[in-house]
Motif scaffolding. Structure first.
Motif, short mmCIF file in Angstrom:
data_model
loop_
_atom_site.label_atom_id
_atom_site.label_comp_id
_atom_site.label_asym_id
_atom_site.label_seq_id
_atom_site.Cartn_x
_atom_site.Cartn_y
_atom_site.Cartn_z
N TRP A 67 7.55 -2.90 6.68
CA TRP A 67 7.39 -1.64 7.40
C TRP A 67 6.27 -0.80 6.79
N ALA A 68 6.13 -0.82 5.49
CA ALA A 68 5.05 -0.07 4.83
C ALA A 68 3.70 -0.62 5.29
N LYS A 69 3.59 -1.92 5.36
CA LYS A 69 2.35 -2.55 5.83
C LYS A 69 2.07 -2.16 7.28
N PHE A 70 3.11 -2.18 8.10
CA PHE A 70 2.97 -1.82 9.52
C PHE A 70 2.49 -0.38 9.66
N ARG A 71 3.11 0.52 8.91
CA ARG A 71 2.74 1.94 8.99
C ARG A 71 1.32 2.17 8.47
N GLU A 73 -1.19 0.01 8.57
CA GLU A 73 -2.13 -0.46 9.59
C GLU A 73 -2.19 0.51 10.76
N LYS A 74 -1.05 1.06 11.13
CA LYS A 74 -0.99 1.99 12.26
C LYS A 74 -1.79 3.27 11.93
N SER A 75 -1.63 3.77 10.71
CA SER A 75 -2.35 5.00 10.34
C SER A 75 -3.85 4.71 10.19
N ARG A 76 -4.23 3.50 9.76
CA ARG A 76 -5.63 3.13 9.65
C ARG A 76 -6.27 3.05 11.02
N LYS A 77 -5.56 2.52 12.01
CA LYS A 77 -6.09 2.42 13.36
C LYS A 77 -6.19 3.79 14.01
N GLY A 78 -5.28 4.66 13.69
CA GLY A 78 -5.26 6.01 14.26
C GLY A 78 -6.44 6.85 13.76
N LYS A 79 -6.84 6.65 12.50
CA LYS A 79 -7.94 7.42 11.91
C LYS A 79 -9.29 6.87 12.32
#
Length: 80
Positions: A67-71, A73-79
């Motif tokens: 889940w930490a990895k998923f979050r 990646e999600k925050s990296r794509k959002g920025k």
């Protein structure tokens, strides 16, 4: 003649008692049969896998890492 009548009465009493006992026996046998199949199903349902505390901790740690990895990646794509 009295003796023969007494024997016949006793025979009828014993036959009645025999039929009552046979009915009870068949009822008990049916109940045992039903409970036997039910008991085997209950054993199959109650039987659960037991996991050690160490195994649960290992699984929890791996799940949190996923889940930490998923979050991340999600925050990296959002920025980006």
């Amino acid at each position: 003649m009295d003796l023969l009548a007494a024997v016949k009465r006793e025979e009828r009493k014993l036959e009645k008692e025999l039929s009552k006992l046979q009915n009870k026996l068949s009822g008990v046998q049916a109940a045992a049969k039903a409970l036997g199949s039910k008991a085997s199903r209950e054993v199959a349902q109650v039987k659960k896998r037991v996991m050690s505390a160490a195994a649960r901790a290992k699984i929890s740690k791996a799940s949190k890492a996923r889940w930490a990895k998923f979050r991340a990646e999600k925050s990296r794509k959002g920025k980006a």
